[in-house]
Design an enzyme around this catalytic site. Structure first.
Site, short mmCIF file in Angstrom:
data_model
loop_
_atom_site.label_atom_id
_atom_site.label_comp_id
_atom_site.label_asym_id
_atom_site.label_seq_id
_atom_site.Cartn_x
_atom_site.Cartn_y
_atom_site.Cartn_z
N CYS A 13 0.80 -1.23 0.00
CA CYS A 13 0.00 0.00 0.00
C CYS A 13 0.83 1.28 0.00
O CYS A 13 0.36 2.32 -0.43
CB CYS A 13 -0.94 0.02 1.19
SG CYS A 13 -2.11 -1.34 1.15
N HIS B 163 -3.71 7.40 2.57
CA HIS B 163 -4.05 6.09 2.01
C HIS B 163 -5.48 5.77 2.43
O HIS B 163 -5.88 6.02 3.56
CB HIS B 163 -3.07 5.06 2.57
CG HIS B 163 -3.42 3.64 2.19
ND1 HIS B 163 -3.78 3.30 0.92
CD2 HIS B 163 -3.48 2.50 2.93
CE1 HIS B 163 -4.04 2.00 0.88
NE2 HIS B 163 -3.87 1.49 2.08
N ASN C 299 -10.05 0.06 -0.82
CA ASN C 299 -8.59 0.11 -0.64
C ASN C 299 -7.92 -0.39 -1.92
O ASN C 299 -7.99 -1.57 -2.23
CB ASN C 299 -8.21 -0.77 0.56
CG ASN C 299 -6.71 -0.74 0.86
OD1 ASN C 299 -5.92 -0.25 0.06
ND2 ASN C 299 -6.33 -1.28 2.00
O1 UT7 Z 1 -4.08 -1.07 3.46
C1 UT7 Z 1 -3.22 -1.81 4.22
C2 UT7 Z 1 -3.49 -1.68 5.65
N1 UT7 Z 1 -4.77 -2.26 5.97
C3 UT7 Z 1 -5.51 -1.68 6.87
O2 UT7 Z 1 -5.15 -0.64 7.34
C4 UT7 Z 1 -6.75 -2.39 7.32
C5 UT7 Z 1 -6.82 -2.35 8.82
N2 UT7 Z 1 -7.97 -3.01 9.41
C6 UT7 Z 1 -9.24 -2.60 9.24
O3 UT7 Z 1 -9.53 -1.73 8.45
C7 UT7 Z 1 -10.29 -3.23 10.12
O4 UT7 Z 1 -9.65 -3.96 11.13
C8 UT7 Z 1 -11.29 -4.16 9.37
C9 UT7 Z 1 -12.22 -3.31 8.52
C10 UT7 Z 1 -10.53 -5.12 8.48
C11 UT7 Z 1 -12.14 -4.93 10.37
O5 UT7 Z 1 -12.81 -4.05 11.25
P1 UT7 Z 1 -12.75 -4.29 12.82
O6 UT7 Z 1 -13.58 -3.27 13.45
O7 UT7 Z 1 -11.31 -4.35 13.22
O8 UT7 Z 1 -13.47 -5.68 12.98
P2 UT7 Z 1 -12.91 -7.05 13.58
O9 UT7 Z 1 -11.87 -7.64 12.68
O10 UT7 Z 1 -12.56 -6.85 15.02
O11 UT7 Z 1 -14.19 -7.95 13.50
C12 UT7 Z 1 -15.38 -7.64 14.22
C13 UT7 Z 1 -16.45 -8.67 13.89
C14 UT7 Z 1 -15.95 -10.10 13.98
O12 UT7 Z 1 -17.00 -10.88 14.51
P3 UT7 Z 1 -17.03 -11.28 16.07
O13 UT7 Z 1 -15.75 -12.03 16.32
O14 UT7 Z 1 -17.08 -9.97 16.81
O15 UT7 Z 1 -18.26 -12.10 16.17
C15 UT7 Z 1 -15.72 -10.49 12.54
O16 UT7 Z 1 -15.83 -11.88 12.32
O17 UT7 Z 1 -16.88 -8.49 12.53
C16 UT7 Z 1 -16.82 -9.74 11.85
N3 UT7 Z 1 -16.55 -9.50 10.44
C17 UT7 Z 1 -17.52 -9.23 9.54
N4 UT7 Z 1 -18.85 -9.15 9.66
C18 UT7 Z 1 -19.56 -8.87 8.55
C19 UT7 Z 1 -15.35 -9.45 9.80
N5 UT7 Z 1 -15.53 -9.16 8.50
C20 UT7 Z 1 -16.87 -9.02 8.31
C21 UT7 Z 1 -17.66 -8.72 7.18
N6 UT7 Z 1 -19.00 -8.65 7.35
N7 UT7 Z 1 -17.14 -8.48 5.97
#
Ligand code: UT7
Length: 319
Positions: free
Chosen positions: A112, A246, A276
């Site tokens: 990225c 970004h 992204n």
């Molecule tokens: O570009 C390179 C660098 N990349 C980044 O900077 C990305 C960094 N990370 C993020 O943007 C975020 O961490 C995400 C958008 C990827 C995820 O958001 P989050 O608030 O950190 O969610 P999480 O991973 O803690 O997941 C929360 C819940 C989980 O369920 P439980 O365990 O709470 O029951 C996931 O399984 O959301 C669930 N989940 C989803 N639910 C619906 C994960 N992906 C999805 C989805 N739809 N697509």
């Protein structure tokens, strides 16, 4: 000698993939994607469209905007993590399509932050007098390394390309650059196979991310990087006219903007429409705000990116 931006361009593939379509592909919802990331839709390259195709179209637009003859470009650097081929590199493929054989052409593979790395390298070549007019591109077909059954990653990424033409100048231009990397975090965000580490039998290279852990390190690293840019350049509050981050996640962008003390109206946002796009995100956001007239000549811009590696970088630019 310094380098300044004399033209920008961008290219997005025609096909738009909405959150509602993704709802039919994996267990997700438009509401979850929007509230957690800020993304509504993303563009996806056609089957016969490659990273160098996207890069070429963005480059053509940047050349037209700069009103220069393509032959005057004396270096091409492409930031990409999704090259068409193992080699020739994407910059050589773009060079061939532009019909400007001879100048050095190479790619930078820092995920990225690929565009910020490429821009910084180009700036160093201009500062030393080695190059006078580099073409710098960030281009990706992230859709090719997405596991479309993995809801934790497939909702995040999109395809596109952005390009910038730099020109040697007496005044900056690019005022200050910062680059960094920490390979200890390699497992948090990776494409799990490639060439020398081949995919398993019947498997395909796929992007894997521990999103929540990446999120925390991204926010921390970006905050300390912007602190460093402010301190090293003695920037007063309100001095930065436009923040061009970004576009990975609206919440990460908002946290960094808060640290910069810059209101969200002064932040260029494309994450809702582009998702992204890895190395393409910063140059596409830059081109968007230049083309719609928000960014004006003389404005002070801060560009930043963070991604797989981890790698990160920032550029402070007088446009
Ligand atoms: O570009 C390179 C660098 N990349 C980044 O900077 C990305 C960094 N990370 C993020 O943007 C975020 O961490 C995400 C958008 C990827 C995820 O958001 P989050 O608030 O950190 O969610 P999480 O991973 O803690 O997941 C929360 C819940 C989980 O369920 P439980 O365990 O709470 O029951 C996931 O399984 O959301 C669930 N989940 C989803 N639910 C619906 C994960 N992906 C999805 C989805 N739809 N697509």
């Amino acid at each position: 000698m310094y380098s300044r931006i004399i033209g920008t361009g961008r290219y997005l593939p025609k096909r738009v993939l909405t959150n509602f379509e993704l709802e039919k592909m994996v267990d997700t919802s438009d509401e979850w994607i929007k509230t957690r990331t800020g993304i509504s839709e993303r563009h996806i390259a056609a089957d016969d469209e490659t990273t160098s195709d996207l890069a070429f179209h963005a480059a053509k637009q940047a050349i037209a905007t700069a009103e220069i003859a393509a032959e005057t470009i004396d270096m091409i650097i492409v930031g990409t993590t999704t090259p068409d081929l193992v080699f020739p590199n994407v910059a050589c493929l773009v060079q061939e399509r532009l019909g400007i054989a001879g100048c050095p052409a190479f790619s930078v593979e820092t995920a990225c932050s690929g565009f910020i790395y490429a821009l910084t390298i180009a700036d160093q070549f201009v500062r030393t007098g080695f190059a006078r007019r580099p073409l710098v591109i960030g281009a990706e077909t992230m859709s090719r390394i997405i596991d479309w059954t993995d809801r934790e990653t497939c909702v995040l990424f999109g395809d596109g390309a952005g390009a910038v033409i730099l020109d040697a100048a007496e005044q900056p231009g690019i005022i200050y650059s910062s680059l960094g990397a920490d390979g200890r975090y390699r497992k948090l965000l990776e494409a799990d196979s490639g060439i020398s580490k081949a995919p398993g039998q019947g498997e395909k290279t796929a992007l894997r991310m521990k999103g929540n852990e990446v999120f925390k390190v991204a926010v921390r690293t970006l905050e300390s990087m912007v602190d460093d840019v402010i301190e090293k350049n003695d920037l007063a509050q309100g001095e930065i006219d436009w923040f061009v981050p970004h576009q990975a996640n609206l919440r990460i962008i908002a946290a960094t903007a808060k640290r910069l003390n810059i209101p969200m109206e002064r932040v260029v946002l494309t994450v809702a429409e582009h998702g992204n796009t890895s190395a393409a995100s910063v140059p596409m956001a830059l081109d968007t705000a230049i083309r719609d007239g928000r960014i004006q000549r003389g404005d002070l811009l801060l560009l930043e990116a963070f991604g797989g590696g981890f790698t990160w970088g920032a550029s402070l630019i007088r446009y």
